[in-house]
Design a protein around this motif. Structure first.
Motif, mmCIF file in Angstrom:
data_model
loop_
_atom_site.group_PDB
_atom_site.id
_atom_site.type_symbol
_atom_site.label_atom_id
_atom_site.label_comp_id
_atom_site.label_asym_id
_atom_site.label_seq_id
_atom_site.Cartn_x
_atom_site.Cartn_y
_atom_site.Cartn_z
ATOM 1 N N MET A 40 -12.787 6.259 11.686
ATOM 2 C CA MET A 40 -12.104 5.412 10.708
ATOM 3 C C MET A 40 -13.149 4.568 9.964
ATOM 4 O O MET A 40 -13.870 3.795 10.587
ATOM 5 N N GLU A 41 -13.226 4.748 8.669
ATOM 6 C CA GLU A 41 -14.165 3.977 7.859
ATOM 7 C C GLU A 41 -13.514 2.660 7.441
ATOM 8 O O GLU A 41 -12.457 2.663 6.803
ATOM 9 N N ILE A 42 -14.151 1.558 7.813
ATOM 10 C CA ILE A 42 -13.631 0.229 7.478
ATOM 11 C C ILE A 42 -14.782 -0.600 6.922
ATOM 12 O O ILE A 42 -15.814 -0.752 7.592
ATOM 13 N N VAL A 56 -7.635 -5.256 10.113
ATOM 14 C CA VAL A 56 -6.825 -6.370 9.610
ATOM 15 C C VAL A 56 -7.623 -7.191 8.600
ATOM 16 O O VAL A 56 -7.120 -7.551 7.531
ATOM 17 N N GLN A 57 -8.867 -7.495 8.930
ATOM 18 C CA GLN A 57 -9.705 -8.285 8.030
ATOM 19 C C GLN A 57 -9.883 -7.591 6.683
ATOM 20 O O GLN A 57 -9.699 -8.208 5.619
ATOM 21 N N ALA A 58 -10.222 -6.312 6.700
ATOM 22 C CA ALA A 58 -10.455 -5.580 5.452
ATOM 23 C C ALA A 58 -9.178 -5.448 4.645
ATOM 24 O O ALA A 58 -9.173 -5.650 3.424
ATOM 25 N N GLY A 59 -8.073 -5.126 5.309
ATOM 26 C CA GLY A 59 -6.811 -4.986 4.585
ATOM 27 C C GLY A 59 -6.372 -6.281 3.932
ATOM 28 O O GLY A 59 -5.849 -6.278 2.813
ATOM 29 N N ALA A 60 -6.585 -7.392 4.631
ATOM 30 C CA ALA A 60 -6.201 -8.686 4.081
ATOM 31 C C ALA A 60 -7.092 -9.082 2.908
ATOM 32 O O ALA A 60 -6.611 -9.535 1.863
ATOM 33 N N ALA A 62 -4.878 3.641 -3.928
ATOM 34 C CA ALA A 62 -5.592 4.762 -4.542
ATOM 35 C C ALA A 62 -7.074 4.443 -4.708
ATOM 36 O O ALA A 62 -7.943 5.292 -4.466
ATOM 37 N N TYR A 63 -7.370 3.218 -5.105
ATOM 38 C CA TYR A 63 -8.761 2.793 -5.291
ATOM 39 C C TYR A 63 -9.537 2.904 -3.988
ATOM 40 O O TYR A 63 -10.657 3.436 -3.945
ATOM 41 N N LEU A 64 -8.937 2.430 -2.908
ATOM 42 C CA LEU A 64 -9.627 2.432 -1.617
ATOM 43 C C LEU A 64 -9.728 3.843 -1.038
ATOM 44 O O LEU A 64 -10.736 4.192 -0.424
ATOM 45 N N GLU A 65 -8.704 4.645 -1.245
ATOM 46 C CA GLU A 65 -8.774 6.030 -0.781
ATOM 47 C C GLU A 65 -9.906 6.780 -1.472
ATOM 48 O O GLU A 65 -10.606 7.586 -0.852
ATOM 49 N N LEU A 81 -12.647 5.631 -2.353
ATOM 50 C CA LEU A 81 -13.912 5.179 -1.776
ATOM 51 C C LEU A 81 -14.073 5.607 -0.324
ATOM 52 O O LEU A 81 -15.089 5.295 0.296
ATOM 53 N N GLY A 82 -13.073 6.294 0.213
ATOM 54 C CA GLY A 82 -13.141 6.755 1.588
ATOM 55 C C GLY A 82 -12.550 5.805 2.609
ATOM 56 O O GLY A 82 -12.736 5.996 3.809
ATOM 57 N N PHE A 83 -11.813 4.799 2.139
ATOM 58 C CA PHE A 83 -11.208 3.811 3.037
ATOM 59 C C PHE A 83 -9.692 3.999 3.090
ATOM 60 O O PHE A 83 -8.911 3.079 2.805
ATOM 61 N N GLY A 84 -9.262 5.200 3.464
ATOM 62 C CA GLY A 84 -7.849 5.524 3.447
ATOM 63 C C GLY A 84 -7.006 4.685 4.374
ATOM 64 O O GLY A 84 -5.878 4.310 4.027
ATOM 65 N N HIS A 85 -7.528 4.368 5.564
ATOM 66 C CA HIS A 85 -6.753 3.551 6.502
ATOM 67 C C HIS A 85 -6.515 2.149 5.944
ATOM 68 O O HIS A 85 -5.429 1.588 6.090
ATOM 69 N N VAL A 86 -7.523 1.593 5.302
ATOM 70 C CA VAL A 86 -7.360 0.277 4.690
ATOM 71 C C VAL A 86 -6.376 0.378 3.529
ATOM 72 O O VAL A 86 -5.517 -0.492 3.343
ATOM 73 N N GLY A 87 -6.480 1.453 2.745
ATOM 74 C CA GLY A 87 -5.584 1.648 1.616
ATOM 75 C C GLY A 87 -4.128 1.684 2.026
ATOM 76 O O GLY A 87 -3.266 1.152 1.318
#
Length: 208
Positions: free
Chosen positions: A1-3, A53-57, A80-83, A85-91
């Motif tokens: 998981m990339e965060i 949690v930190q990144a999503g917030a 979509a922006y985060l996906e 960049l490879g951060f799908g879980h955060v997205g």
């Protein structure tokens, strides 16, 4: 998981030219979400992903500044922006910060729920009660009867979410402002400014 790390999030916020008051709001939302996350992880064997949690917030409003010009749904465009960049879980967390895809009052606590709730507790960069924040949302965004009804339904769901989050934690929802003082927020804003080269990070007169 990339965060992304906290400073990586800060740099992404700066790269998207996030308005200073939205950056301050996002940092405060992260503080509320992490306060709950830390309490939950210390109780009952829960294991929420603190970095997620930190990144999503921090990134929940990553495309909101742009949305003022484009009219886009910033929750979905943020995903979509985060996906991209490879951060799908955060997205996926960002996509649900306005409204949860599904809410299970009896299910295990989820990272998405913490971010959704924390956003409902921060008005501009001030921690307020959930009813006060929801009343503010109703006043500013309830421009039609249909929108008003959707916001009232969201309000009812958020009341249930608050009960779920704090059940058994030994915390009062209204304790957040006491535990998360202004000095620590000021430190976080200075850290953001130092990381991004932004001096002005507050404008309380502009809503978000």
């Amino acid at each position: 998981m990339e965060i992304p790390s906290r400073h990586e999030c800060y740099r992404m916020m700066a790269a998207m030219e996030m308005m200073p008051h939205i950056a301050a709001h996002s940092i405060q939302v992260s503080r509320v979400a992490l306060w709950i996350c830390d309490a939950a992880n210390g109780h009952g064997g829960k294991r929420l992903n603190r970095q997620l949690v930190q990144a999503g917030a921090l990134l929940h409003d990553i495309t909101k500044t742009r949305s003022f010009a484009t009219g886009e749904n910033h929750a979905l465009s943020g995903q979509a922006y985060l996906e991209a960049l490879g951060f799908g879980h955060v997205g996926r967390l960002v996509a649900q910060h306005v409204a949860l895809e599904a809410f299970d009052a009896g299910g295990p606590l989820q990272e998405t729920e913490l971010i959704n709730y924390a956003d409902k507790r921060v008005m501009h960069d001030r921690i307020v009660s959930m009813p006060r924040r929801m009343a503010d949302i109703l006043e500013r965004y309830g421009t039609s009867l249909e929108r008003q009804e959707r916001i009232r339904a969201l309000w009812r769901e958020t009341e249930c979410l608050e009960a779920k989050i704090f059940q058994g934690l030994g915390l009062d929802p209204q304790d957040a402002d006491h535990h998360l003082g202004p000095e620590e927020l000021a430190d976080a804003l200075r850290d953001f400014s130092a990381c991004c080269g932004q001096v002005e990070t507050r404008n309380l007169d502009t809503p978000n």
